[in-house]
Design a protein around this motif. Structure first.
Motif, PDB file in Angstrom:
ATOM      1  N   HIS A1011     -14.930   3.540 -19.838  1.00  0.00           N
ATOM      2  CA  HIS A1011     -15.420   2.208 -20.143  1.00  0.00           C
ATOM      3  C   HIS A1011     -16.116   2.241 -21.512  1.00  0.00           C
ATOM      4  CE1 HIS A1011     -18.701   4.389 -18.157  1.00  0.00           C
ATOM      5  NE2 HIS A1011     -19.521   3.693 -18.954  1.00  0.00           N
ATOM      6  N   SER A1012     -16.326   1.082 -22.083  1.00  0.00           N
ATOM      7  CA  SER A1012     -16.990   0.984 -23.388  1.00  0.00           C
ATOM      8  C   SER A1012     -18.482   0.760 -23.196  1.00  0.00           C
ATOM      9  CB  SER A1012     -16.390  -0.156 -24.213  1.00  0.00           C
ATOM     10  OG  SER A1012     -15.031   0.083 -24.482  1.00  0.00           O
ATOM     11  N   MET A1013     -19.253   1.207 -24.154  1.00  0.00           N
ATOM     12  CA  MET A1013     -20.706   1.087 -24.100  1.00  0.00           C
ATOM     13  C   MET A1013     -21.153  -0.189 -24.808  1.00  0.00           C
ATOM     14  SD  MET A1013     -23.511   3.725 -25.690  1.00  0.00           S
ATOM     15  CE  MET A1013     -25.218   3.268 -25.893  1.00  0.00           C
ATOM     16  N   ASP A1014     -21.950  -0.963 -24.111  1.00  0.00           N
ATOM     17  CA  ASP A1014     -22.560  -2.155 -24.714  1.00  0.00           C
ATOM     18  C   ASP A1014     -23.893  -1.742 -25.313  1.00  0.00           C
ATOM     19  OD1 ASP A1014     -23.464  -4.592 -25.489  1.00  0.00           O
ATOM     20  OD2 ASP A1014     -23.669  -5.438 -23.473  1.00  0.00           O
ATOM     21  N   ARG A1015     -23.877  -1.445 -26.594  1.00  0.00           N
ATOM     22  CA  ARG A1015     -25.096  -0.885 -27.201  1.00  0.00           C
ATOM     23  C   ARG A1015     -26.213  -1.923 -27.293  1.00  0.00           C
ATOM     24  NH1 ARG A1015     -23.022  -0.079 -33.414  1.00  0.00           N
ATOM     25  NH2 ARG A1015     -22.463  -2.235 -33.844  1.00  0.00           N
ATOM     26  N   LYS A1016     -25.879  -3.232 -27.309  1.00  0.00           N
ATOM     27  CA  LYS A1016     -26.931  -4.245 -27.384  1.00  0.00           C
ATOM     28  C   LYS A1016     -27.740  -4.311 -26.099  1.00  0.00           C
ATOM     29  CE  LYS A1016     -25.086  -7.208 -30.982  1.00  0.00           C
ATOM     30  NZ  LYS A1016     -24.886  -8.585 -31.450  1.00  0.00           N
ATOM     31  N   ALA A1017     -27.153  -3.774 -25.027  1.00  0.00           N
ATOM     32  CA  ALA A1017     -27.880  -3.746 -23.750  1.00  0.00           C
ATOM     33  C   ALA A1017     -28.771  -2.523 -23.629  1.00  0.00           C
ATOM     34  CB  ALA A1017     -26.882  -3.779 -22.592  1.00  0.00           C
ATOM     35  N   THR A1018     -28.730  -1.641 -24.617  1.00  0.00           N
ATOM     36  CA  THR A1018     -29.528  -0.421 -24.579  1.00  0.00           C
ATOM     37  C   THR A1018     -31.008  -0.755 -24.665  1.00  0.00           C
ATOM     38  OG1 THR A1018     -27.740   0.794 -25.669  1.00  0.00           O
ATOM     39  CG2 THR A1018     -29.936   1.783 -25.700  1.00  0.00           C
ATOM     40  N   SER A1019     -31.796  -0.134 -23.793  1.00  0.00           N
ATOM     41  CA  SER A1019     -33.242  -0.372 -23.789  1.00  0.00           C
ATOM     42  C   SER A1019     -34.053   0.911 -23.938  1.00  0.00           C
ATOM     43  CB  SER A1019     -33.654  -1.079 -22.497  1.00  0.00           C
ATOM     44  OG  SER A1019     -33.315  -0.286 -21.369  1.00  0.00           O
ATOM     45  N   GLU A1020     -33.396   2.088 -23.767  1.00  0.00           N
ATOM     46  CA  GLU A1020     -34.128   3.352 -23.840  1.00  0.00           C
ATOM     47  C   GLU A1020     -33.405   4.326 -24.767  1.00  0.00           C
ATOM     48  OE1 GLU A1020     -36.450   4.031 -19.686  1.00  0.00           O
ATOM     49  OE2 GLU A1020     -34.264   4.294 -19.618  1.00  0.00           O
ATOM     50  N   MET A1021     -34.193   5.252 -25.331  1.00  0.00           N
ATOM     51  CA  MET A1021     -33.631   6.291 -26.189  1.00  0.00           C
ATOM     52  C   MET A1021     -34.350   7.604 -25.909  1.00  0.00           C
ATOM     53  SD  MET A1021     -35.372   5.543 -29.920  1.00  0.00           S
ATOM     54  CE  MET A1021     -37.151   5.748 -30.159  1.00  0.00           C
ATOM     55  N   LEU A1022     -33.725   8.687 -26.377  1.00  0.00           N
ATOM     56  CA  LEU A1022     -34.302  10.017 -26.248  1.00  0.00           C
ATOM     57  C   LEU A1022     -34.582  10.559 -27.640  1.00  0.00           C
ATOM     58  CD1 LEU A1022     -34.852  12.699 -24.517  1.00  0.00           C
ATOM     59  CD2 LEU A1022     -32.515  13.316 -25.198  1.00  0.00           C
ATOM     60  N   CYS A1023     -35.844  10.894 -27.905  1.00  0.00           N
ATOM     61  CA  CYS A1023     -36.176  11.546 -29.173  1.00  0.00           C
ATOM     62  C   CYS A1023     -35.702  12.992 -29.077  1.00  0.00           C
ATOM     63  CB  CYS A1023     -37.676  11.485 -29.437  1.00  0.00           C
ATOM     64  SG  CYS A1023     -38.182  12.452 -30.882  1.00  0.00           S
ATOM     65  N   MET A1024     -34.796  13.417 -29.954  1.00  0.00           N
ATOM     66  CA  MET A1024     -34.253  14.775 -29.885  1.00  0.00           C
ATOM     67  C   MET A1024     -35.220  15.807 -30.425  1.00  0.00           C
ATOM     68  SD  MET A1024     -30.140  14.452 -30.569  1.00  0.00           S
ATOM     69  CE  MET A1024     -30.102  13.470 -32.056  1.00  0.00           C
ATOM     70  N   ASN A1025     -36.348  15.377 -30.939  1.00  0.00           N
ATOM     71  CA  ASN A1025     -37.363  16.328 -31.393  1.00  0.00           C
ATOM     72  C   ASN A1025     -38.268  16.748 -30.241  1.00  0.00           C
ATOM     73  OD1 ASN A1025     -38.792  17.796 -33.560  1.00  0.00           O
ATOM     74  ND2 ASN A1025     -40.455  16.349 -33.117  1.00  0.00           N
ATOM     75  N   CYS A1026     -38.729  15.767 -29.439  1.00  0.00           N
ATOM     76  CA  CYS A1026     -39.626  16.066 -28.315  1.00  0.00           C
ATOM     77  C   CYS A1026     -38.952  15.899 -26.965  1.00  0.00           C
ATOM     78  CB  CYS A1026     -40.868  15.181 -28.393  1.00  0.00           C
ATOM     79  SG  CYS A1026     -40.519  13.409 -28.202  1.00  0.00           S
ATOM     80  N   LEU A1027     -37.690  15.438 -26.970  1.00  0.00           N
ATOM     81  CA  LEU A1027     -36.902  15.240 -25.746  1.00  0.00           C
ATOM     82  C   LEU A1027     -37.603  14.308 -24.762  1.00  0.00           C
ATOM     83  CD1 LEU A1027     -35.575  18.874 -25.127  1.00  0.00           C
ATOM     84  CD2 LEU A1027     -34.478  16.980 -26.357  1.00  0.00           C
ATOM     85  N   THR A1028     -38.234  13.271 -25.290  1.00  0.00           N
ATOM     86  CA  THR A1028     -38.933  12.285 -24.452  1.00  0.00           C
ATOM     87  C   THR A1028     -38.147  10.980 -24.455  1.00  0.00           C
ATOM     88  OG1 THR A1028     -41.069  13.251 -25.022  1.00  0.00           O
ATOM     89  CG2 THR A1028     -41.068  11.005 -24.124  1.00  0.00           C
ATOM     90  N   ILE A1029     -37.880  10.480 -23.254  1.00  0.00           N
ATOM     91  CA  ILE A1029     -37.218   9.182 -23.131  1.00  0.00           C
ATOM     92  C   ILE A1029     -38.278   8.084 -23.276  1.00  0.00           C
ATOM     93  CG2 ILE A1029     -35.935   7.672 -21.582  1.00  0.00           C
ATOM     94  CD1 ILE A1029     -34.614  10.112 -20.406  1.00  0.00           C
ATOM     95  N   GLN A1030     -37.979   7.100 -24.061  1.00  0.00           N
ATOM     96  CA  GLN A1030     -38.941   6.044 -24.388  1.00  0.00           C
ATOM     97  C   GLN A1030     -38.179   4.780 -24.763  1.00  0.00           C
ATOM     98  OE1 GLN A1030     -40.670   7.050 -28.467  1.00  0.00           O
ATOM     99  NE2 GLN A1030     -39.641   8.986 -27.890  1.00  0.00           N
ATOM    100  N   PRO A1031     -38.884   3.642 -24.848  1.00  0.00           N
ATOM    101  CA  PRO A1031     -38.214   2.404 -25.258  1.00  0.00           C
ATOM    102  C   PRO A1031     -37.581   2.565 -26.640  1.00  0.00           C
ATOM    103  CG  PRO A1031     -40.362   1.920 -24.321  1.00  0.00           C
ATOM    104  CD  PRO A1031     -40.294   3.409 -24.464  1.00  0.00           C
TER     105      PRO A1031
END
Length: 1226
Positions: A1011-1031
């Motif tokens: 399936h395709s990703m709806d990036r506008k619906a994205t609400s969270e991200m992962l910082c690859m420096n500290c590996l913390t999921i956050q808004p």
């Protein structure tokens, strides 16, 4: 992320020009007399600077009224009053003389500067109103006073700089030396005499010695070659002060004029001397003797001569009323022009007469006496009457109707009754008091001062007109009182006045004790001896003109000296009623000014304004008054239908609101509140950025659209100069605010003890206060300047759109403006603008913007974040592009023939599959059976991929337990440990809303997903420096990362990060594209609905042209990440596809038109065809062809390949019929 069209070239901005004409670049005044005004400007600038310095001294000194260290409020008021009088008369003379003449040669330039004069007059009024509430003990009052003087200085200096940059060069270019000299002389003659006597010595003292000498040489060229006129002007110029002979001179007159020997002296001198003026003297002797007693009696009450003015004015108004009735009865308009000129003349006389009463006579009699309301009402009535007459020139007017005739008579009768009642009240209330309070000497002085309120060019007409209405004794008494009241330095001026008055006398020449104007006959006897000559020795020929014919010829020559020039007329001079008997019966050698033939006729500019309201009148009409702009009668959206262009001018309300904030709150900067300084600076920078976007849109789009109309050339240049000056003001305020912040930080450090050894707290505090005061003045300046600027735009430019642009044209202009405005600017600008509007205006603004961008995704973008739109605004129902499914940020540049493996097939999403299916279908190297096999498997590959991934996904999830899929860093460059993926460089991963897994980008997601990703619906991200999921956001919020940026570019709408390229979000495409941004290197075309290079502003529009597939590769162009090329026919294809296709084709694959300039290629074909010899049986055969380029049908000589169009000479043709006729003329 998609890529806009990138065939742009660097834009060329508007060059910064100099701030006016400097002394080094200025031509010699002898070569360009019009540049005499540069010295006027220099003197005014020096006076403004002195005024502001005095105001600052007043602030620093605490505002003491006396001496003691501070500035003196009373001297400040006097200085301001003098400046106002000088500058206002300077402006009035420009409006009367310079601007109408310029408007005859160059249209649409002068009106703006007249509007600015009105705005500056309002500023003077406001400053005097502030002084009326004088409170020296309040520091805020003193600071406000200083800021107002600075605003006045800034506004006037900017106005003069614009004149030097635009008006002066046009005057020098369009007018010859003689015409420039004539304009400068008319300018001087349009300034009231009493002000000219102040103006010229002030001007002389304000320039250097060398400049004084150059100015004098210029004046010698400008002033007519007459000794008397030269003497008058240079006496004023030098500020000559006659030694104290005034008392003895007056005493001599007092002793001799009333005596009984006066009549005999008249006759004895007449018997001994002969003069050209004495032809009728013998007939007059008995009259002089018999009326001597009357002359003595009027000598005791000179102020009663006001009655002569009233009588003459009423006679003229009666004549006008009778003429109006005659026109009503006859219906003949032939005399309407003369009536208009006669009305203008008497109106101007009444205006100046009223000013003389208000400013000189009434204050001297009783400070509480006031007829200003009556005077203002009379001026309005005169103005309405003239407007009615002028309306006959207006197309569609009812000037031939009975209603017009009745209105004409009604206005004339109403003015007559109004003035009659007014004069009666003055005669009953003022004159009795004046007779009791003032001596004859004081009364004469008041009368003389009242006369000098008029300019020379009006006095030249008024004096003969007034004297014509007087009998002999009244005329003699009138001029005798002028001579006795005038100071000795005005001897030449009184001589000139007396000579002009002689033109109105009937059958006799006035005695020299009344005129003193016979340089050819100087009596050596007792003072007061009669001399009866009005002859004047002309310096031009060196002889005394005494012959009557010569005198009349000299007058005609003087009057017509400038009338021969282009666009000048003597009609007005003929309209002024001089006595018919005066020319043949007496000498008229006193020089004329030669300006009345030009000045009394009003040009197109002056005709649109009210009669001149002089200078220091506190009730000067405002910019929006009917007096000021009666032609257009403009009111801002006064119940009319909303136009698209109104949306742009709505920004003016928001600008005014923020200007009010800056002006009102700038006084708090001196409170040493660091938080407020930061808030104030932020609000200022927001206004600056949004105003810059607004002004750039006007300069780049709105003004060129106006200038494109032939009748509107030059209408906007002054406003472009305004934008440059205002940008400089913003820069100065920004610099000052930065300086204030630094000083504030130093004060904080001093108070904390860390800078005690380096700064003195008193000096630092004083400097902080000075900078805060300076900023307050600068904020006042920008507020006044911008407010006047936008008001002038609304008065002058706004109505032009109704007249010259259709609704569709206005929509295109609005679309061009918002099409060069980036998403970030719009997201800041729309809330800022709507906060200043009521709900109804907000709805109209949003609907107007949506209408202008109806072909685009603007509504979808707006609905994503805007919560202030009307609830009734519905999303358009037409088909739109689904942004969640088909946004492409990059594509594989490999264009080789597709040879896929199963691994590749299983990882494709739906769009990629469709693209590859098309490639397989077009691949001619494949065997048909192999091609069918591949297409079949591609069509079923999604299902196959899904079946293979199900067990793999289950195994992965069970083995990882609760660990989130992808919760580990990925690298774009593993060796250098650079975060990202093969597609993008970024420091974060996105958590897909669809499956909850972490991927660096949507391409990484779609590669391994069904399936395709709806990036506008994205609400969270992962910082690859500290590996913390956050808004999701532009930076990491974890304290350990210390605000680590996720990428150089972050789009909150698309949830897109890019750390390598310049990217911008287009609100009309509603997706991110590669480039500097809208208004930088791209713009969005509302018709084509695509982002185009700024180089392609003038392109052929095709509605929604990019919402289609590339004709070569069949990929969807709108969301393609590859660069797109526009063809001359209006179609589009990928740039890479174009390069490959153009190697073998030169016609558009859609419409078959040529894709470029093929003239060289067609020339080669011409040479080829000329050298080729066809077989004999084909030489005379013809073929019917259709040209793909011009679309015309025609015939061409037979050929197997090439057929040339006889109309456009193109070989891009197709054969539609072969002519079997063996004889072909072609």
């Amino acid at each position: 992320m998609a890529t806009p069209m990138t065939t742009a070239a660097a834009g060329v901005g508007i060059g910064q020009s100099g701030g006016g004409i400097g002394s080094k670049s200025m031509k010699s005044l002898v070569d360009s007399p019009i540049q005499m005004f540069w010295f006027f400007h220099k003197a005014i600038r020096a006076e403004l600077e002195g005024l502001h310095v005095a105001a600052m001294e007043f602030v620093r000194g605490g505002g003491g009224g006396g001496g003691g260290g501070g500035g003196d409020i009373y001297s400040l008021v006097e200085r301001l009053r003098f400046l106002r009088e000088i500058y206002q008369h300077h402006c009035n003379a420009e409006d009367e003389v310079i601007f109408p003449s310029l408007d005859n040669r160059v249209k649409n330039v002068a009106r703006t500067y007249s509007l600015e004069h009105e705005g500056e007059s309002v500023m003077f009024d406001q400053l005097f109103a502030l002084l009326d509430f004088y409170n020296q003990n309040e520091e805020s009052y003193r600071r406000e006073l200083a800021s107002c003087t600075r605003a006045l200085q800034t506004s006037i200096c900017q106005h003069m700089s614009k004149e030097e940059e635009q008006v002066f060069p046009l005057l020098i270019e369009k007018f010859s030396f003689e015409e420039q000299s004539s304009l400068a002389w008319q300018f001087l003659c349009s300034i009231p005499v009493n002000m000219l006597a102040k103006f010229l010595p002030w001007l002389s003292s304000s320039v250097s010695f060398d400049e004084q000498q150059e100015l004098r040489r210029c004046l010698h060229k400008i002033i007519p070659d007459e000794t008397l006129l030269q003497k008058i002007i240079f006496t004023w110029m030098d500020g000559v002060k006659i030694n104290k002979k005034r008392k003895s001179y007056e005493d001599n007159l007092e002793e001799h004029i009333p005596s009984a020997t006066m009549p005999s002296n008249f006759t004895s001198i007449a018997g001994k001397r002969h003069c050209a003026c004495l032809s009728s003297m013998n007939d007059e002797r008995d009259y002089v003797r018999s009326d001597c007693s009357s002359m003595v009696s009027t000598f005791d009450r000179p102020l009663d001569e006001i009655l002569h003015w009233h009588k003459a004015i009423m006679k003229e108004l009666n004549d006008i009323a009778q003429e109006a009735r005659k026109i009503k009865l006859s219906g003949e308009f032939s005399d309407l022009f003369a009536l208009n000129q006669q009305l203008h003349f008497i109106a101007e006389v009444c205006v100046f007469h009223s000013i003389a009463e208000d400013k000189i006579i009434f204050p001297a009699v009783d400070a509480e006496l006031c007829f200003s309301k009556e005077h203002a009402e009379e001026e309005r009535e005169f103005h309405k009457f003239r407007c009615l007459i002028e309306s006959i020139k207006t197309p569609g007017s009812n000037s031939l109707s009975a209603e017009f005739y009745s209105e004409l008579c009604s206005y004339a009768d109403h003015i007559l009754e109004t003035v009659k009642k007014h004069f009666h009240n003055e005669e009953m209330q003022v004159l009795p008091l004046a007779r009791k309070q003032f001596s004859p000497k004081k009364q004469r002085e008041l009368l003389y001062q009242s006369l000098c309120v008029m300019p020379l060019r009006l006095i030249e007409c008024v004096l003969p007109w007034l004297v014509e209405s007087l009998n002999k004794e009244e005329a003699s008494s009138f001029l005798r009182n002028i001579q006795m009241a005038a100071p000795p330095k005005d001897t030449a001026l009184v001589t000139l006045f007396s000579g002009w008055a002689c033109k109105g006398s009937k059958d006799f020449c006035l005695p020299s004790f009344a005129i003193g104007c016979c340089p050819a006959q100087q009596s050596s006897g007792t003072p007061g001896v009669a001399k009866f000559c009005c002859s004047y020795e002309s310096r031009g020929n060196g002889i005394v003109q005494s012959d009557q014919t010569n005198n009349v010829n000299l007058l005609v020559k003087c009057v017509n000296s400038t009338a021969e020039k282009e666009n000048f007329s003597c009609d007005t001079f003929k309209a002024v009623k001089f006595p018919k008997s005066s020319f043949p019966n007496q000498s008229l050698c006193v020089p004329t000014l030669g300006v009345n033939s030009n000045n009394l006729s009003m040009g197109t500019l002056v005709a649109s304004k009210s009669l001149r309201s002089l200078s220091f009148n506190s009730s000067a009409p405002s910019l929006k008054s009917s007096l000021f702009n009666w032609e257009a009668d403009i009111s801002i959206n006064n119940g009319r239908q909303t136009r698209p262009i109104d949306n742009i001018f709505q920004f003016h309300k928001a600008i005014r609101k923020d200007l009010e904030f800056l002006d009102a709150e700038s006084g708090r900067l001196s409170d040493l509140d660091g938080t407020f300084v930061r808030q104030f600076t932020g609000r200022f920078r927001l206004l600056w950025g949004l105003y810059r976007a607004h002004s750039n849109a006007e300069d780049d789009i709105v003004f060129p659209a106006l200038e494109s109309k032939e009748t509107l050339h030059n209408v906007s240049h002054s406003y472009t100069l305004d934008h440059k000056q205002e940008e400089k003001l913003f820069e100065d305020i920004s610099t000052a605010l930065s300086e204030l912040s630094i000083i504030h930080e130093n004060l904080k450090s001093i108070n904390s003890g860390s800078l005690t050894h380096f700064f003195d707290i008193n000096d630092t505090s004083r400097k902080y206060s000075e900078v805060a005061t300076k900023i307050q003045g600068m904020c006042k300046s920008i507020k006044v300047t911008l407010d006047h600027h936008v008001t002038r735009e609304e008065v002058e430019l706004w109505p032009l759109f109704d007249k010259h642009f259709s609704v569709e044209d206005q929509d295109r202009i609005v679309g061009r403006i918002i099409g060069t405005t980036g998403a970030e600017v719009l997201q800041s600008m729309l809330p800022w603008v709507t906060s200043a509007l009521i709900q109804e205006e907000q709805d109209r603004l949003i609907e107007g913007l949506k209408q202008a961008s109806k072909n685009t995704m603007f509504s979808e973008w707006l609905n994503e974040w805007w919560d202030g739109s009307s609830s009734s605004t519905q999303r358009p129902t037409e088909n739109r592009i689904s942004q969640g499914d088909v946004i492409h940020e990059s594509m594989d540049p490999n264009n080789s023939t597709f040879k896929p493996g199963w691994k590749d097939i299983f990882r494709m999403n739906q769009n990629e599959l469709e693209s590859e299916i098309r490639k397989v279908s077009r691949d001619s190297s494949l065997d048909p059976r192999r091609k069918s096999y591949l297409i079949q498997n591609l069509l079923t590959s999604r299902w196959i991929a899904a079946q293979q991934k199900v067990p793999q996904s289950t195994t992965g999830e069970s083995s990882d337990g609760d660990k989130l899929f992808g919760c580990s860093p990925s690298y774009r460059d593993p060796e250098k440990k650079v975060f990202g993926c093969e597609h993008y460089k970024r420091n974060c991963k996105l958590r897909a809303a669809c499956c909850g897994k972490l991927f660096t980008c949507r391409f990484c997601h779609d590669k391994v997903s069904d399936h395709s990703m709806d990036r506008k619906a994205t609400s969270e991200m992962l910082c690859m420096n500290c590996l913390t999921i956050q808004p999701v956001g532009p930076a990491c919020t974890t304290p350990s990362c210390k605000g680590l940026s996720m990428a150089k570019y972050y789009c909150p709408s698309c949830k897109f990060f890019d750390d390598e390229r310049d990217v911008y979000h287009c609100p009309f495409c509603n997706l991110c594209r590669v480039g500097g941004g809208l208004g930088v290197d791209f713009f969005h075309c509302m018709t084509c609905n695509c982002c185009l290079s700024m180089k392609l502003v003038d392109h052929k529009c095709t509605e929604k042209g990019l919402e289609t597939n590339c004709p070569i590769c069949c990929d969807f162009l709108f969301t393609s990440s590859e660069t797109v090329r526009a063809l001359p026919c209006g179609h589009f294809m990928h740039s890479s596809c174009f390069q490959a296709y153009a190697c073998t084709h030169y016609i558009c694959p859609i419409c078959s038109k040529s894709m470029g300039d093929m003239s060289v290629y067609f020339g080669m074909l011409d040479a080829l065809m000329a050298s080729e010899v066809l077989p004999e049986e084909y030489r005379d055969r013809c073929q019917d062809i259709l040209c793909n380029d011009c679309g015309k049908k025609g015939t061409s000589a037979f050929h197997w390949l090439y057929h040339k169009c006889s109309d456009c000479r193109s070989y891009n043709t197709r054969v539609i019929k072969v002519d079997s006729n063996p004889t072909c003329s072609t």
